[in-house]
Design a protein around this motif. Structure first.
Motif, PDB file in Angstrom:
ATOM      1  N   ALA A  96     -43.020  -5.123 -29.482  1.00 53.18           N
ATOM      2  CA  ALA A  96     -43.443  -4.136 -30.388  1.00 53.18           C
ATOM      3  C   ALA A  96     -42.074  -3.141 -30.604  1.00 53.18           C
ATOM      4  CB  ALA A  96     -44.453  -3.349 -30.134  1.00 53.18           C
ATOM      5  N   LEU A  97     -41.451  -3.070 -29.510  1.00 50.79           N
ATOM      6  CA  LEU A  97     -40.116  -2.395 -29.713  1.00 50.79           C
ATOM      7  C   LEU A  97     -39.144  -2.712 -30.481  1.00 50.79           C
ATOM      8  CD1 LEU A  97     -39.960  -0.724 -26.122  1.00 50.79           C
ATOM      9  CD2 LEU A  97     -40.689   0.679 -28.255  1.00 50.79           C
ATOM     10  N   VAL A  98     -38.832  -4.133 -30.208  1.00 47.02           N
ATOM     11  CA  VAL A  98     -37.964  -4.890 -30.884  1.00 47.02           C
ATOM     12  C   VAL A  98     -38.271  -5.051 -32.508  1.00 47.02           C
ATOM     13  CG1 VAL A  98     -36.650  -6.994 -31.005  1.00 47.02           C
ATOM     14  CG2 VAL A  98     -37.293  -5.917 -28.773  1.00 47.02           C
ATOM     15  N   ASP A  99     -39.591  -5.151 -32.791  1.00 46.64           N
ATOM     16  CA  ASP A  99     -39.983  -5.491 -34.029  1.00 46.64           C
ATOM     17  C   ASP A  99     -39.771  -3.859 -34.978  1.00 46.64           C
ATOM     18  OD1 ASP A  99     -41.055  -7.691 -33.507  1.00 46.64           O
ATOM     19  OD2 ASP A  99     -43.318  -6.842 -33.567  1.00 46.64           O
ATOM     20  N   GLY A 100     -39.743  -2.718 -34.306  1.00 46.50           N
ATOM     21  CA  GLY A 100     -39.568  -1.508 -34.881  1.00 46.50           C
ATOM     22  C   GLY A 100     -37.685  -1.555 -35.141  1.00 46.50           C
ATOM     23  N   VAL A 101     -36.930  -2.086 -34.052  1.00 48.85           N
ATOM     24  CA  VAL A 101     -35.533  -2.175 -34.362  1.00 48.85           C
ATOM     25  C   VAL A 101     -35.171  -3.007 -35.438  1.00 48.85           C
ATOM     26  CG1 VAL A 101     -33.423  -2.757 -33.427  1.00 48.85           C
ATOM     27  CG2 VAL A 101     -35.018  -1.306 -32.051  1.00 48.85           C
ATOM     28  N   LEU A 102     -35.983  -3.927 -35.424  1.00 48.34           N
ATOM     29  CA  LEU A 102     -35.433  -5.126 -36.802  1.00 48.34           C
ATOM     30  C   LEU A 102     -35.971  -4.610 -38.110  1.00 48.34           C
ATOM     31  CD1 LEU A 102     -36.618  -8.330 -34.986  1.00 48.34           C
ATOM     32  CD2 LEU A 102     -34.259  -7.807 -35.626  1.00 48.34           C
ATOM     33  N   ARG A 103     -37.108  -3.875 -37.849  1.00 47.27           N
ATOM     34  CA  ARG A 103     -37.713  -3.344 -39.319  1.00 47.27           C
ATOM     35  C   ARG A 103     -36.933  -2.309 -39.751  1.00 47.27           C
ATOM     36  NH1 ARG A 103     -42.263  -1.864 -37.295  1.00 47.27           N
ATOM     37  NH2 ARG A 103     -41.716   0.180 -36.929  1.00 47.27           N
ATOM     38  N   ASP A 104     -36.240  -1.391 -38.925  1.00 46.94           N
ATOM     39  CA  ASP A 104     -35.405   0.092 -39.338  1.00 46.94           C
ATOM     40  C   ASP A 104     -34.086  -0.668 -39.623  1.00 46.94           C
ATOM     41  OD1 ASP A 104     -37.620   1.121 -39.115  1.00 46.94           O
ATOM     42  OD2 ASP A 104     -37.144   1.951 -37.121  1.00 46.94           O
ATOM     43  N   GLY A 105     -33.477  -1.669 -39.068  1.00 47.38           N
ATOM     44  CA  GLY A 105     -32.258  -2.262 -39.219  1.00 47.38           C
ATOM     45  C   GLY A 105     -30.998  -1.531 -38.570  1.00 47.38           C
ATOM     46  N   LEU A 142     -35.950  -7.696 -20.740  1.00 49.51           N
ATOM     47  CA  LEU A 142     -35.168  -6.989 -21.800  1.00 49.51           C
ATOM     48  C   LEU A 142     -33.785  -7.572 -22.338  1.00 49.51           C
ATOM     49  CD1 LEU A 142     -34.937  -3.393 -20.031  1.00 49.51           C
ATOM     50  CD2 LEU A 142     -35.685  -3.686 -22.331  1.00 49.51           C
ATOM     51  N   ILE A 143     -33.237  -8.180 -21.482  1.00 52.81           N
ATOM     52  CA  ILE A 143     -31.866  -8.725 -21.736  1.00 52.81           C
ATOM     53  C   ILE A 143     -32.133 -10.028 -22.454  1.00 52.81           C
ATOM     54  CG2 ILE A 143     -29.868  -9.924 -20.941  1.00 52.81           C
ATOM     55  CD1 ILE A 143     -30.029  -7.057 -20.419  1.00 52.81           C
ATOM     56  N   GLY A 144     -33.242 -10.691 -22.021  1.00 55.00           N
ATOM     57  CA  GLY A 144     -33.296 -12.266 -22.754  1.00 55.00           C
ATOM     58  C   GLY A 144     -33.910 -11.858 -24.231  1.00 55.00           C
ATOM     59  N   THR A 145     -34.881 -11.127 -24.180  1.00 54.85           N
ATOM     60  CA  THR A 145     -35.464 -10.800 -25.587  1.00 54.85           C
ATOM     61  C   THR A 145     -34.526 -10.070 -26.672  1.00 54.85           C
ATOM     62  OG1 THR A 145     -37.721 -10.182 -24.679  1.00 54.85           O
ATOM     63  CG2 THR A 145     -37.298  -9.471 -26.854  1.00 54.85           C
ATOM     64  N   LEU A 146     -33.508  -9.291 -25.910  1.00 55.55           N
ATOM     65  CA  LEU A 146     -32.600  -8.674 -27.100  1.00 55.55           C
ATOM     66  C   LEU A 146     -31.532  -9.728 -27.560  1.00 55.55           C
ATOM     67  CD1 LEU A 146     -32.007  -5.111 -25.423  1.00 55.55           C
ATOM     68  CD2 LEU A 146     -33.027  -5.507 -27.489  1.00 55.55           C
ATOM     69  N   LEU A 147     -31.006 -10.744 -26.602  1.00 53.31           N
ATOM     70  CA  LEU A 147     -30.263 -11.637 -26.856  1.00 53.31           C
ATOM     71  C   LEU A 147     -30.948 -12.863 -28.001  1.00 53.31           C
ATOM     72  CD1 LEU A 147     -28.106 -12.481 -23.702  1.00 53.31           C
ATOM     73  CD2 LEU A 147     -27.736 -10.870 -25.307  1.00 53.31           C
ATOM     74  N   ASP A 148     -32.215 -12.937 -27.736  1.00 55.03           N
ATOM     75  CA  ASP A 148     -32.939 -13.945 -28.461  1.00 55.03           C
ATOM     76  C   ASP A 148     -33.409 -13.614 -29.879  1.00 55.03           C
ATOM     77  OD1 ASP A 148     -32.727 -15.908 -26.283  1.00 55.03           O
ATOM     78  OD2 ASP A 148     -34.636 -15.506 -25.612  1.00 55.03           O
ATOM     79  N   ARG A 149     -33.407 -12.207 -29.972  1.00 51.71           N
ATOM     80  CA  ARG A 149     -33.960 -11.586 -31.194  1.00 51.71           C
ATOM     81  C   ARG A 149     -32.938 -10.830 -32.018  1.00 51.71           C
ATOM     82  NH1 ARG A 149     -39.646  -8.799 -31.188  1.00 51.71           N
ATOM     83  NH2 ARG A 149     -39.401  -9.371 -33.446  1.00 51.71           N
ATOM     84  N   LEU A 150     -32.007 -10.670 -31.478  1.00 54.16           N
ATOM     85  CA  LEU A 150     -31.033  -9.982 -32.304  1.00 54.16           C
ATOM     86  C   LEU A 150     -29.760 -10.659 -32.331  1.00 54.16           C
ATOM     87  CD1 LEU A 150     -31.175  -6.280 -30.848  1.00 54.16           C
ATOM     88  CD2 LEU A 150     -32.318  -7.192 -32.683  1.00 54.16           C
ATOM     89  N   PRO A 151     -29.566 -11.717 -33.270  1.00 53.53           N
ATOM     90  CA  PRO A 151     -28.480 -12.791 -33.289  1.00 53.53           C
ATOM     91  C   PRO A 151     -27.216 -11.873 -33.661  1.00 53.53           C
ATOM     92  CG  PRO A 151     -29.991 -12.945 -35.008  1.00 53.53           C
ATOM     93  CD  PRO A 151     -30.696 -11.975 -34.050  1.00 53.53           C
ATOM     94  N   GLY A 152     -25.938 -12.309 -32.943  1.00 58.44           N
ATOM     95  CA  GLY A 152     -24.771 -11.608 -33.414  1.00 58.44           C
ATOM     96  C   GLY A 152     -24.671 -10.285 -32.660  1.00 58.44           C
ATOM     97  N   LEU A 153     -25.557 -10.001 -31.676  1.00 55.88           N
ATOM     98  CA  LEU A 153     -25.558  -8.504 -31.258  1.00 55.88           C
ATOM     99  C   LEU A 153     -24.259  -8.160 -30.758  1.00 55.88           C
ATOM    100  CD1 LEU A 153     -27.500  -6.124 -30.185  1.00 55.88           C
ATOM    101  CD2 LEU A 153     -27.516  -7.315 -28.175  1.00 55.88           C
ATOM    102  N   ARG A 154     -24.139  -6.812 -31.214  1.00 59.49           N
ATOM    103  CA  ARG A 154     -22.583  -6.464 -30.869  1.00 59.49           C
ATOM    104  C   ARG A 154     -22.647  -4.851 -30.790  1.00 59.49           C
ATOM    105  NH1 ARG A 154     -23.000  -7.736 -35.947  1.00 59.49           N
ATOM    106  NH2 ARG A 154     -22.423  -6.316 -37.630  1.00 59.49           N
TER     107      ARG A 154
END
Length: 407
Positions: A133-142, A369-381
């Motif tokens: 749910a938290l990562v959904d919010g991040v993706l929604r807001d960009g 935390l680490i796994g979800t962020l890497l999987d759901r935010l491609p190209g994370l930098r």
């Protein structure tokens, strides 16, 4: 200072070194601790607060011995102003951190059911749901997004609050108190106000859960008090540090993520070999400087000869888990992050009877935390590069204060 000699050996005790509270950015290893490690496996230190000096053990073998040896106890620390890192020191009855046997096991039993492997496995789907749910919010807001603010802080707060049984309406104020308690910036008065507020709230909550059938920590403690297994003040003192524990996951995960974001080879390995992520995270747990200086002292209960020195009965003794994790006798080339290393013997969660109660829970949260962020935010930098990351200062737990990222 007068240099005394021991009766068991002819060695002169090492000089007392002042260890100031340093504000360090990034994952830099404390240069004072590095110097103390070079001086010897057993040195003497004076910290910013409290009185006198204390022994410091930095060698892995000695750290394990001291933390698992009944000749060194914690209870006596509560009666003295031992030299220390924290400006405010007022231990409460029931705190596991200062309990010696048999009280330690009696107190730990009251809450053990909430922190077992089985309980953590049952919690995992709910924890993943909250994280998604938290990562959904991040993706929604960009992009860009501060991942500390948006994910790394709220997720462990939510998980710990779930385990402890904190109602949704109280979670934000409970977190504000825990944040103030682990900070050194507010001084004695700020920490005292926060502790009084938190422990007052805990007291009311434990009383209200006396007949509650739940499996959350406050219900378990309320029931234990009702059965006469622990006193109410012990239950309150036991709950406080557990409630505060979520802060460590935030800042440890922040340091790990920072390392991945600034070391492309590590990031590539985590992305390309997901089956090895657990082992890499253990190496990062070994490597990161998860705290400032040292934690809580022990007191020698009798004369103990160690490393060619006599530690007299009554002497305060600190161990450094950070130093033990960099002992080359156990971890070759310890100042290098080696993703292929078997780092399972690290002491980042402590050792002996005072091994972290929430270690299984903390590992689960870190993996998610680490796994979800890497999987759901491609190209994370990092957004803007490492220079845009702000680090926590005047605090006992190190980590990034902000982590602005894009993907």
């Amino acid at each position: 200072m007068t240099q005394e000699t021991t009766t068991l050996t002819d060695r002169t005790p090492p000089p007392v070194r002042d260890w100031p509270a340093l504000d360090l950015d990034g994952t830099e290893f404390d240069p004072v601790l590095a110097e103390l490690m070079r001086e010897g496996p057993l040195t003497r230190i004076r910290l910013p607060h409290g009185e006198g000096w204390a022994w410091l053990a930095t060698r892995y073998e000695d750290v394990k011995l001291i933390t698992n040896d009944p000749r060194f106890g914690r209870a006596e620390v509560t009666k003295r102003q031992v030299t220390r890192m924290a400006p405010h020191f007022k231990p409460r009855p029931g705190s596991l951190a200062f309990a010696d046997q048999p009280d330690h096991n009696r107190l730990r039993r009251a809450v053990a059911g909430a922190f077992t492997v089985g309980a953590t496995k049952r919690l995992r789907p709910r924890a993943q749901e909250m994280l998604d749910a938290l990562v959904d919010g991040v993706l929604r807001d960009g992009a860009p997004a501060d991942l500390v603010e948006r994910v790394l802080e709220p997720f462990p707060i939510a998980v710990v609050s779930e385990v402890m049984g904190v109602p949704d309406a109280d979670r934000e104020r409970v977190h504000s108190w825990t944040r103030e308690i682990i900070s050194t910036s507010g001084g004695v008065e700020g920490a005292e106000r926060a502790k009084n507020s938190l422990y007052g709230w805990i007291t009311e909550t434990v009383r209200a859960r006396a007949q509650a059938p739940g499996e959350d920590v406050y219900s378990l403690l309320g029931a234990a008090v009702a059965r006469g297994e622990v006193a109410e003040e012990e239950a309150v003192g036991l709950a406080g540090p557990l409630q505060i524990g979520g802060e460590a996951v935030t800042h440890n995960s922040g340091q790990m993520l920072y390392l991945l974001l600034t070391r492309p080879e590590l990031m590539a390995r985590m992305r390309d070999r997901p089956e090895e992520r657990g082992a890499v995270l253990e190496e990062l747990l070994r490597y990161i400087p998860h705290r400032s200086s040292v934690g809580l002292a022990r007191i020698a209960r009798e004369d103990v000869e160690l490393g060619g020195h006599l530690l007299r009965a009554g002497d305060p003794v600190y161990v450094s888990y950070l130093a033990a994790n960099r002992d080359p006798a156990v971890f070759p080339d310890p100042d290098r992050v080696d993703p292929g290393r078997d780092a399972g013997a690290h002491l980042s969660f402590g050792n002996g009877p005072h091994y972290c109660t929430g270690a299984v829970l903390a590992r689960m949260q870190t993996e998610l935390l680490i796994g979800t962020l890497l999987d759901r935010l491609p190209g994370l930098r990092l957004a803007g590069g490492p220079g845009q990351v702000a680090w926590r200062h005047r605090t006992m737990i190190r980590g990034p204060r902000t982590l602005p990222c894009a993907w």
